[in-house]
Design a protein around this motif. Structure first.
Motif, PDB file in Angstrom:
ATOM      1  N   ARG A 133       0.826  -1.212   0.000  1.00  0.00           N
ATOM      2  CA  ARG A 133       0.000   0.000   0.000  1.00  0.00           C
ATOM      3  C   ARG A 133       0.859   1.259   0.000  1.00  0.00           C
ATOM      4  N   THR A 134       1.956   1.261   0.772  1.00  0.00           N
ATOM      5  CA  THR A 134       2.810   2.453   0.805  1.00  0.00           C
ATOM      6  C   THR A 134       3.512   2.662  -0.530  1.00  0.00           C
ATOM      7  N   ARG A 135       3.862   1.586  -1.211  1.00  0.00           N
ATOM      8  CA  ARG A 135       4.508   1.697  -2.523  1.00  0.00           C
ATOM      9  C   ARG A 135       3.499   1.804  -3.663  1.00  0.00           C
ATOM     10  N   GLU A 136       2.212   1.602  -3.338  1.00  0.00           N
ATOM     11  CA  GLU A 136       1.129   1.626  -4.318  1.00  0.00           C
ATOM     12  C   GLU A 136       1.392   0.682  -5.484  1.00  0.00           C
ATOM     13  N   THR A 137       1.838  -0.516  -5.152  1.00  0.00           N
ATOM     14  CA  THR A 137       2.094  -1.538  -6.162  1.00  0.00           C
ATOM     15  C   THR A 137       1.896  -2.923  -5.556  1.00  0.00           C
ATOM     16  N   LEU A 138       1.321  -3.819  -6.320  1.00  0.00           N
ATOM     17  CA  LEU A 138       1.229  -5.212  -5.896  1.00  0.00           C
ATOM     18  C   LEU A 138       2.518  -5.914  -6.290  1.00  0.00           C
ATOM     19  N   LEU A 139       3.079  -6.682  -5.385  1.00  0.00           N
ATOM     20  CA  LEU A 139       4.334  -7.396  -5.641  1.00  0.00           C
ATOM     21  C   LEU A 139       4.026  -8.825  -6.051  1.00  0.00           C
ATOM     22  N   TRP A 140       4.645  -9.275  -7.125  1.00  0.00           N
ATOM     23  CA  TRP A 140       4.413 -10.605  -7.687  1.00  0.00           C
ATOM     24  C   TRP A 140       5.736 -11.347  -7.822  1.00  0.00           C
ATOM     25  N   VAL A 141       5.689 -12.643  -7.603  1.00  0.00           N
ATOM     26  CA  VAL A 141       6.820 -13.518  -7.890  1.00  0.00           C
ATOM     27  C   VAL A 141       6.498 -14.213  -9.200  1.00  0.00           C
ATOM     28  N   ARG A 142       7.448 -14.215 -10.118  1.00  0.00           N
ATOM     29  CA  ARG A 142       7.201 -14.903 -11.385  1.00  0.00           C
ATOM     30  C   ARG A 142       6.956 -16.385 -11.133  1.00  0.00           C
ATOM     31  N   VAL A 143       6.018 -16.943 -11.876  1.00  0.00           N
ATOM     32  CA  VAL A 143       5.623 -18.330 -11.680  1.00  0.00           C
ATOM     33  C   VAL A 143       6.784 -19.284 -11.949  1.00  0.00           C
ATOM     34  N   ASP A 144       7.604 -18.977 -12.922  1.00  0.00           N
ATOM     35  CA  ASP A 144       8.706 -19.883 -13.241  1.00  0.00           C
ATOM     36  C   ASP A 144       9.798 -19.875 -12.177  1.00  0.00           C
ATOM     37  N   GLY A 155      12.855 -17.243  -1.599  1.00  0.00           N
ATOM     38  CA  GLY A 155      13.896 -18.257  -1.669  1.00  0.00           C
ATOM     39  C   GLY A 155      15.025 -17.875  -2.612  1.00  0.00           C
ATOM     40  N   LYS A 156      15.999 -18.763  -2.737  1.00  0.00           N
ATOM     41  CA  LYS A 156      17.164 -18.501  -3.590  1.00  0.00           C
ATOM     42  C   LYS A 156      16.796 -18.383  -5.060  1.00  0.00           C
ATOM     43  N   ALA A 157      15.779 -19.103  -5.490  1.00  0.00           N
ATOM     44  CA  ALA A 157      15.381 -19.077  -6.897  1.00  0.00           C
ATOM     45  C   ALA A 157      14.761 -17.744  -7.301  1.00  0.00           C
ATOM     46  N   VAL A 158      14.257 -16.983  -6.335  1.00  0.00           N
ATOM     47  CA  VAL A 158      13.616 -15.700  -6.632  1.00  0.00           C
ATOM     48  C   VAL A 158      14.700 -14.637  -6.746  1.00  0.00           C
ATOM     49  N   LYS A 159      14.881 -14.146  -7.966  1.00  0.00           N
ATOM     50  CA  LYS A 159      15.932 -13.163  -8.230  1.00  0.00           C
ATOM     51  C   LYS A 159      15.416 -11.736  -8.114  1.00  0.00           C
ATOM     52  N   GLY A 160      14.120 -11.577  -8.158  1.00  0.00           N
ATOM     53  CA  GLY A 160      13.513 -10.254  -8.060  1.00  0.00           C
ATOM     54  C   GLY A 160      12.003 -10.377  -8.111  1.00  0.00           C
ATOM     55  N   LEU A 161      11.349  -9.277  -7.888  1.00  0.00           N
ATOM     56  CA  LEU A 161       9.889  -9.250  -7.917  1.00  0.00           C
ATOM     57  C   LEU A 161       9.421  -8.402  -9.075  1.00  0.00           C
ATOM     58  N   ARG A 162       8.183  -8.592  -9.429  1.00  0.00           N
ATOM     59  CA  ARG A 162       7.536  -7.772 -10.434  1.00  0.00           C
ATOM     60  C   ARG A 162       6.441  -6.980  -9.745  1.00  0.00           C
ATOM     61  N   GLY A 163       6.195  -5.791 -10.213  1.00  0.00           N
ATOM     62  CA  GLY A 163       5.174  -4.949  -9.625  1.00  0.00           C
ATOM     63  C   GLY A 163       4.124  -4.552 -10.645  1.00  0.00           C
ATOM     64  N   THR A 164       2.900  -4.460 -10.183  1.00  0.00           N
ATOM     65  CA  THR A 164       1.800  -3.960 -10.998  1.00  0.00           C
ATOM     66  C   THR A 164       1.032  -2.945 -10.157  1.00  0.00           C
ATOM     67  N   GLY A 165       0.086  -2.310 -10.751  1.00  0.00           N
ATOM     68  CA  GLY A 165      -0.764  -1.394 -10.002  1.00  0.00           C
ATOM     69  C   GLY A 165      -1.611  -2.145  -8.999  1.00  0.00           C
ATOM     70  N   VAL A 166      -2.147  -1.444  -8.012  1.00  0.00           N
ATOM     71  CA  VAL A 166      -2.914  -2.105  -6.966  1.00  0.00           C
ATOM     72  C   VAL A 166      -4.258  -2.623  -7.465  1.00  0.00           C
ATOM     73  N   ALA A 167      -4.701  -2.196  -8.631  1.00  0.00           N
ATOM     74  CA  ALA A 167      -5.977  -2.670  -9.172  1.00  0.00           C
ATOM     75  C   ALA A 167      -5.806  -3.901 -10.056  1.00  0.00           C
ATOM     76  N   ALA A 168      -4.582  -4.341 -10.275  1.00  0.00           N
ATOM     77  CA  ALA A 168      -4.334  -5.485 -11.156  1.00  0.00           C
ATOM     78  C   ALA A 168      -4.623  -6.793 -10.442  1.00  0.00           C
ATOM     79  N   GLY A 169      -5.069  -7.770 -11.179  1.00  0.00           N
ATOM     80  CA  GLY A 169      -5.259  -9.113 -10.639  1.00  0.00           C
ATOM     81  C   GLY A 169      -6.460  -9.242  -9.733  1.00  0.00           C
ATOM     82  N   ASP A 170      -6.545 -10.403  -9.097  1.00  0.00           N
ATOM     83  CA  ASP A 170      -7.689 -10.691  -8.231  1.00  0.00           C
ATOM     84  C   ASP A 170      -7.316 -10.681  -6.757  1.00  0.00           C
ATOM     85  N   ALA A 171      -6.127 -10.166  -6.438  1.00  0.00           N
ATOM     86  CA  ALA A 171      -5.676 -10.101  -5.048  1.00  0.00           C
ATOM     87  C   ALA A 171      -5.565  -8.643  -4.610  1.00  0.00           C
TER      88      ALA A 171
END
Length: 184
Positions: A133-144, A155-171
């Motif tokens: 909410r403070t960053r106004e972005t939803l944080l996502w981990v790539r599925v792969d 975890g170690k496999a997660v190299k970074g996150l992806r961000g979208t707007g807060v209205a994106a997706g169903d979460a």
């Protein structure tokens, strides 16, 4: 990201509550009073540890979040929760059996610890929601970057996150289900 964290909160909580409820029945080695008091302490310790562990890694990943690209594969909330719970069902069942079996030594303590772990995951997801909410972005981990079982969001496999707007997706921020207003 918060969806993956939150996916295990409800099963751990409810399995812990059921195990603690059933675990109060036997007298145990220590007695019910000591078992419940020990369980309360384990609940608080478990919730605090799960809430605070790896917070630095989560914050660092959130700071380095890149805007989700056209070809990034991001997964719906319901799919993420279902994949995580299916991948971890045997661990959940084993944890419940251990919590229930420990009631014969220390009544209700194992179940209360399991419930504390679930509460800690829920608190961590709420913390991530405030961060989103403070960053106004939803944080996502790539599925792969998650494995078949739902993976670890930091975890170690997660190299970074992806961000979208807060209205994106169903979460909603924090991994909760997005509430839609009723159409009139």
């Amino acid at each position: 990201m918060a969806v993956v964290v939150r996916a295990g909160a409800a099963p751990l909580w409810w399995l812990g509550v059921v195990a603690a409820g059933i675990g109060v029945v036997p007298e145990g080695v220590t007695g019910r009073r000591i078992g419940v008091l020990a369980g309360a302490a384990l609940f608080l310790i478990g919730a605090a540890v799960v809430t605070l562990v790896r917070r630095g890694r989560y914050a660092a990943l959130a700071r380095g979040a890149a805007r989700a690209g056209k070809y990034d594969v991001l997964q719906d909330r319901a799919v993420t929760v279902r994949v995580w719970r299916r991948g971890h069902r045997w661990w959940l069942l084993l944890g419940w059996a251990v919590a229930l079996g420990s009631a014969f030594a220390v009544p209700a303590a194992g179940g209360m610890l399991l419930a504390g772990l679930g509460a800690g995951l829920r608190l961590k997801a709420a913390w991530l929601g405030r961060l989103e909410r403070t960053r106004e972005t939803l944080l996502w981990v790539r599925v792969d970057w998650l494995d078949r079982r739902g993976g670890r969001p930091a975890g170690k496999a997660v190299k970074g996150l992806r961000g979208t707007g807060v209205a994106a997706g169903d979460a909603a921020p924090g991994g909760a289900r997005r509430r839609t207003a009723a159409l009139v």
